[in-house]
Write a protein that holds these residues in place. Structure first.
Motif, PDB file in Angstrom:
ATOM      1  N   ARG A   1       0.839  -1.212   0.000  1.00 33.39           N
ATOM      2  CA  ARG A   1       0.000   0.000   0.000  1.00 33.39           C
ATOM      3  C   ARG A   1       0.870   1.257   0.000  1.00 33.39           C
ATOM      4  NH1 ARG A   1      -4.234   1.338   4.877  1.00 33.39           N
ATOM      5  NH2 ARG A   1      -5.110   3.271   4.029  1.00 33.39           N
ATOM      6  N   LEU A   2       1.959   1.210   0.764  1.00 30.75           N
ATOM      7  CA  LEU A   2       2.866   2.352   0.816  1.00 30.75           C
ATOM      8  C   LEU A   2       3.567   2.548  -0.528  1.00 30.75           C
ATOM      9  CD1 LEU A   2       3.810   4.453   2.860  1.00 30.75           C
ATOM     10  CD2 LEU A   2       5.653   2.896   3.510  1.00 30.75           C
ATOM     11  N   GLN A   3       3.907   1.443  -1.194  1.00 30.78           N
ATOM     12  CA  GLN A   3       4.529   1.542  -2.518  1.00 30.78           C
ATOM     13  C   GLN A   3       3.569   2.149  -3.537  1.00 30.78           C
ATOM     14  OE1 GLN A   3       5.552  -2.610  -2.754  1.00 30.78           O
ATOM     15  NE2 GLN A   3       7.736  -2.212  -2.505  1.00 30.78           N
ATOM     16  N   ALA A   4       2.285   1.800  -3.443  1.00 34.50           N
ATOM     17  CA  ALA A   4       1.294   2.379  -4.353  1.00 34.50           C
ATOM     18  C   ALA A   4       1.186   3.887  -4.138  1.00 34.50           C
ATOM     19  CB  ALA A   4      -0.058   1.708  -4.141  1.00 34.50           C
ATOM     20  N   LEU A   5       1.200   4.305  -2.865  1.00 33.68           N
ATOM     21  CA  LEU A   5       1.190   5.737  -2.563  1.00 33.68           C
ATOM     22  C   LEU A   5       2.437   6.405  -3.128  1.00 33.68           C
ATOM     23  CD1 LEU A   5       0.056   8.232  -1.040  1.00 33.68           C
ATOM     24  CD2 LEU A   5       1.378   7.456   0.949  1.00 33.68           C
TER      25      LEU A   5
ATOM     26  N   ALA B   1       4.218   5.504  -5.714  1.00 34.84           N
ATOM     27  CA  ALA B   1       4.124   5.615  -7.172  1.00 34.84           C
ATOM     28  C   ALA B   1       3.315   6.849  -7.561  1.00 34.84           C
ATOM     29  CB  ALA B   1       3.490   4.355  -7.751  1.00 34.84           C
ATOM     30  N   GLY B   2       2.212   7.082  -6.854  1.00 35.75           N
ATOM     31  CA  GLY B   2       1.402   8.271  -7.126  1.00 35.75           C
ATOM     32  C   GLY B   2       2.163   9.555  -6.831  1.00 35.75           C
ATOM     33  N   LEU B   3       2.922   9.561  -5.727  1.00 33.02           N
ATOM     34  CA  LEU B   3       3.708  10.747  -5.382  1.00 33.02           C
ATOM     35  C   LEU B   3       4.838  10.970  -6.391  1.00 33.02           C
ATOM     36  CD1 LEU B   3       3.912  10.402  -1.496  1.00 33.02           C
ATOM     37  CD2 LEU B   3       2.521  11.999  -2.830  1.00 33.02           C
ATOM     38  N   GLY B   4       5.355   9.874  -6.954  1.00 30.02           N
ATOM     39  CA  GLY B   4       6.382  10.017  -7.985  1.00 30.02           C
ATOM     40  C   GLY B   4       5.846  10.769  -9.192  1.00 30.02           C
ATOM     41  N   TRP B   5       4.639  10.412  -9.615  1.00 27.19           N
ATOM     42  CA  TRP B   5       4.028  11.106 -10.749  1.00 27.19           C
ATOM     43  C   TRP B   5       3.652  12.538 -10.393  1.00 27.19           C
ATOM     44  CZ3 TRP B   5       4.304  10.243 -15.644  1.00 27.19           C
ATOM     45  CH2 TRP B   5       4.517   8.944 -16.118  1.00 27.19           C
TER      46      TRP B   5
ATOM     47  N   ALA C   1       8.602   3.802 -22.586  1.00 23.24           N
ATOM     48  CA  ALA C   1       7.916   2.995 -21.565  1.00 23.24           C
ATOM     49  C   ALA C   1       8.773   2.872 -20.304  1.00 23.24           C
ATOM     50  CB  ALA C   1       7.592   1.606 -22.116  1.00 23.24           C
ATOM     51  N   GLN C   2      10.062   2.672 -20.478  1.00 27.78           N
ATOM     52  CA  GLN C   2      10.957   2.570 -19.324  1.00 27.78           C
ATOM     53  C   GLN C   2      11.057   3.900 -18.587  1.00 27.78           C
ATOM     54  OE1 GLN C   2      14.337   1.159 -21.600  1.00 27.78           O
ATOM     55  NE2 GLN C   2      14.239  -0.862 -20.622  1.00 27.78           N
ATOM     56  N   ARG C   3      11.028   4.991 -19.361  1.00 24.08           N
ATOM     57  CA  ARG C   3      11.081   6.313 -18.736  1.00 24.08           C
ATOM     58  C   ARG C   3       9.845   6.548 -17.878  1.00 24.08           C
ATOM     59  NH1 ARG C   3      12.135  11.434 -22.557  1.00 24.08           N
ATOM     60  NH2 ARG C   3      13.543   9.850 -23.408  1.00 24.08           N
ATOM     61  N   ARG C   4       8.674   6.169 -18.394  1.00 21.65           N
ATOM     62  CA  ARG C   4       7.441   6.329 -17.608  1.00 21.65           C
ATOM     63  C   ARG C   4       7.488   5.459 -16.353  1.00 21.65           C
ATOM     64  NH1 ARG C   4       5.283   6.295 -22.857  1.00 21.65           N
ATOM     65  NH2 ARG C   4       4.799   4.071 -22.716  1.00 21.65           N
ATOM     66  N   ALA C   5       7.995   4.245 -16.495  1.00 22.23           N
ATOM     67  CA  ALA C   5       8.073   3.352 -15.334  1.00 22.23           C
ATOM     68  C   ALA C   5       9.003   3.922 -14.271  1.00 22.23           C
ATOM     69  CB  ALA C   5       8.547   1.967 -15.767  1.00 22.23           C
ATOM     70  N   SER C   6      10.077   4.597 -14.692  1.00 19.92           N
ATOM     71  CA  SER C   6      11.040   5.129 -13.728  1.00 19.92           C
ATOM     72  C   SER C   6      10.436   6.228 -12.853  1.00 19.92           C
ATOM     73  CB  SER C   6      12.281   5.657 -14.453  1.00 19.92           C
ATOM     74  OG  SER C   6      11.990   6.856 -15.158  1.00 19.92           O
ATOM     75  N   VAL C   7       9.443   6.946 -13.390  1.00 16.94           N
ATOM     76  CA  VAL C   7       8.789   7.997 -12.597  1.00 16.94           C
ATOM     77  C   VAL C   7       8.106   7.384 -11.385  1.00 16.94           C
ATOM     78  CG1 VAL C   7       6.991   9.762 -12.614  1.00 16.94           C
ATOM     79  CG2 VAL C   7       8.473   9.492 -14.604  1.00 16.94           C
ATOM     80  N   ALA C   8       7.349   6.317 -11.616  1.00 17.61           N
ATOM     81  CA  ALA C   8       6.656   5.651 -10.511  1.00 17.61           C
ATOM     82  C   ALA C   8       7.636   4.952  -9.581  1.00 17.61           C
ATOM     83  CB  ALA C   8       5.648   4.646 -11.060  1.00 17.61           C
ATOM     84  N   GLU C   9       8.674   4.329 -10.150  1.00 16.67           N
ATOM     85  CA  GLU C   9       9.630   3.580  -9.329  1.00 16.67           C
ATOM     86  C   GLU C   9      10.405   4.502  -8.393  1.00 16.67           C
ATOM     87  OE1 GLU C   9       9.841   0.434  -8.861  1.00 16.67           O
ATOM     88  OE2 GLU C   9       8.332  -0.010 -10.392  1.00 16.67           O
ATOM     89  N   ALA C  10      10.706   5.715  -8.833  1.00 20.49           N
ATOM     90  CA  ALA C  10      11.399   6.669  -7.954  1.00 20.49           C
ATOM     91  C   ALA C  10      10.529   6.993  -6.742  1.00 20.49           C
ATOM     92  CB  ALA C  10      11.741   7.939  -8.725  1.00 20.49           C
ATOM     93  N   GLY C  11       9.231   7.158  -6.965  1.00 20.47           N
ATOM     94  CA  GLY C  11       8.328   7.402  -5.853  1.00 20.47           C
ATOM     95  C   GLY C  11       8.217   6.200  -4.926  1.00 20.47           C
ATOM     96  N   ARG C  12       8.165   5.008  -5.521  1.00 19.10           N
ATOM     97  CA  ARG C  12       8.107   3.792  -4.699  1.00 19.10           C
ATOM     98  C   ARG C  12       9.358   3.671  -3.823  1.00 19.10           C
ATOM     99  NH1 ARG C  12       6.084   1.373  -9.626  1.00 19.10           N
ATOM    100  NH2 ARG C  12       3.854   0.939  -9.407  1.00 19.10           N
ATOM    101  N   MET C  13      10.513   3.989  -4.396  1.00 18.84           N
ATOM    102  CA  MET C  13      11.759   3.901  -3.638  1.00 18.84           C
ATOM    103  C   MET C  13      11.731   4.840  -2.434  1.00 18.84           C
ATOM    104  SD  MET C  13      15.696   4.294  -4.937  1.00 18.84           S
ATOM    105  CE  MET C  13      15.584   6.063  -5.210  1.00 18.84           C
ATOM    106  N   ALA C  14      11.207   6.045  -2.625  1.00 10.79           N
ATOM    107  CA  ALA C  14      11.120   7.005  -1.522  1.00 10.79           C
ATOM    108  C   ALA C  14      10.195   6.469  -0.429  1.00 10.79           C
ATOM    109  CB  ALA C  14      10.628   8.349  -2.035  1.00 10.79           C
ATOM    110  N   ALA C  15       9.085   5.860  -0.822  1.00 10.67           N
ATOM    111  CA  ALA C  15       8.155   5.306   0.158  1.00 10.67           C
ATOM    112  C   ALA C  15       8.780   4.134   0.902  1.00 10.67           C
ATOM    113  CB  ALA C  15       6.865   4.871  -0.534  1.00 10.67           C
ATOM    114  N   GLU C  16       9.545   3.310   0.186  1.00  9.84           N
ATOM    115  CA  GLU C  16      10.233   2.190   0.831  1.00  9.84           C
ATOM    116  C   GLU C  16      11.265   2.689   1.837  1.00  9.84           C
ATOM    117  OE1 GLU C  16      11.829   0.162  -2.502  1.00  9.84           O
ATOM    118  OE2 GLU C  16       9.935  -0.836  -3.019  1.00  9.84           O
ATOM    119  N   ALA C  17      11.946   3.793   1.500  1.00  3.70           N
ATOM    120  CA  ALA C  17      12.930   4.361   2.421  1.00  3.70           C
ATOM    121  C   ALA C  17      12.257   4.791   3.712  1.00  3.70           C
ATOM    122  CB  ALA C  17      13.650   5.540   1.771  1.00  3.70           C
TER     123      ALA C  17
END
Length: 201
Positions: free
Chosen positions: A16-20, A22-26, A51-67
């Motif tokens: 759930r935190l990773q989903a949040l 991803a949204g914050l990344g965008w 496609a990889q560039r778009r995925a990286s936007v969400a993944e950066a946000g997920r990484m911040a949430a994981e931290a």
């Protein structure tokens, strides 16, 4: 108030935190022209597809949430089965031989996991000293310092004083971790920025 909110968020289930995140990344990408420009430039240099560039936007946000989840995880809670090891026997061998050990973990993926996992597995044998650059934000600095103040884990700044601490740790046969793509202040580290100073006669 903000710390209370962050602690509440950190108790969410990780998916759930990773989903949040991803949204914050965008949201960050949409609201920050400089971030969009920098991400685009880096994506071109890395040869990423759209496609990889778009995925990286969400993944950066997920990484911040994981931290956030990692930083505010209780000290007694362990990563356990969430971490899979490859080459752990090399670490065992180096520590058994009383050799100093260097872990290089560039800013790729959730690098915060590595220090926590290493200390969980080997911290009872040798301490780990990690180099990092303190955040500019007072809130982030408080989060980082609290999260990294754990048994078996010491932190040093990405500066010449930090390099000296790490060399002492290596001479004692301990473990050190650093992010090789970290950029210390000019003239404050052992590397190109240190070596390019004009020598005195």
């Amino acid at each position: 108030m903000m710390m209370s909110l962050l602690r509440w968020l950190a108790r969410w289930p990780l998916p759930r935190l990773q989903a949040l995140g991803a949204g914050l990344g965008w949201l960050t990408w949409a609201l920050s022209p400089s971030y969009r420009r920098r991400l685009g430039q880096n994506a071109v240099l890395a040869g990423l597809s759209p496609a990889q560039r778009r995925a990286s936007v969400a993944e950066a946000g997920r990484m911040a949430a994981e931290a956030l989840w990692l930083w505010l995880m209780p000290a007694e809670q362990r990563l356990g089965s969430r971490v899979r090891w490859q080459g752990a026997e090399w670490v065992d061998q180096a520590l058994g031989a009383r050799q100093g050990l260097v872990f290089l973990t560039p800013h790729l993926g959730s690098f915060e996991v590595s220090a926590r996992a290493v200390v969980e597995r080997w911290g009872h044998l040798r301490p780990l000293t990690v180099m990092y650059r303190p955040a500019r934000s007072a809130l982030l600095r408080e989060l980082e310092e609290g999260a990294r103040a754990r048994p078996g884990l010491a932190t040093v700044p990405a500066a010449l004083s930090g390099v000296r601490h790490m060399l002492r740790a290596l001479r004692k046969g301990e473990m050190v971790g650093l992010l090789p793509d970290q950029v210390p202040p000019r003239g404050k580290a052992c590397g190109p920025h240190f070596l390019d100073r004009t020598p005195t006669p």
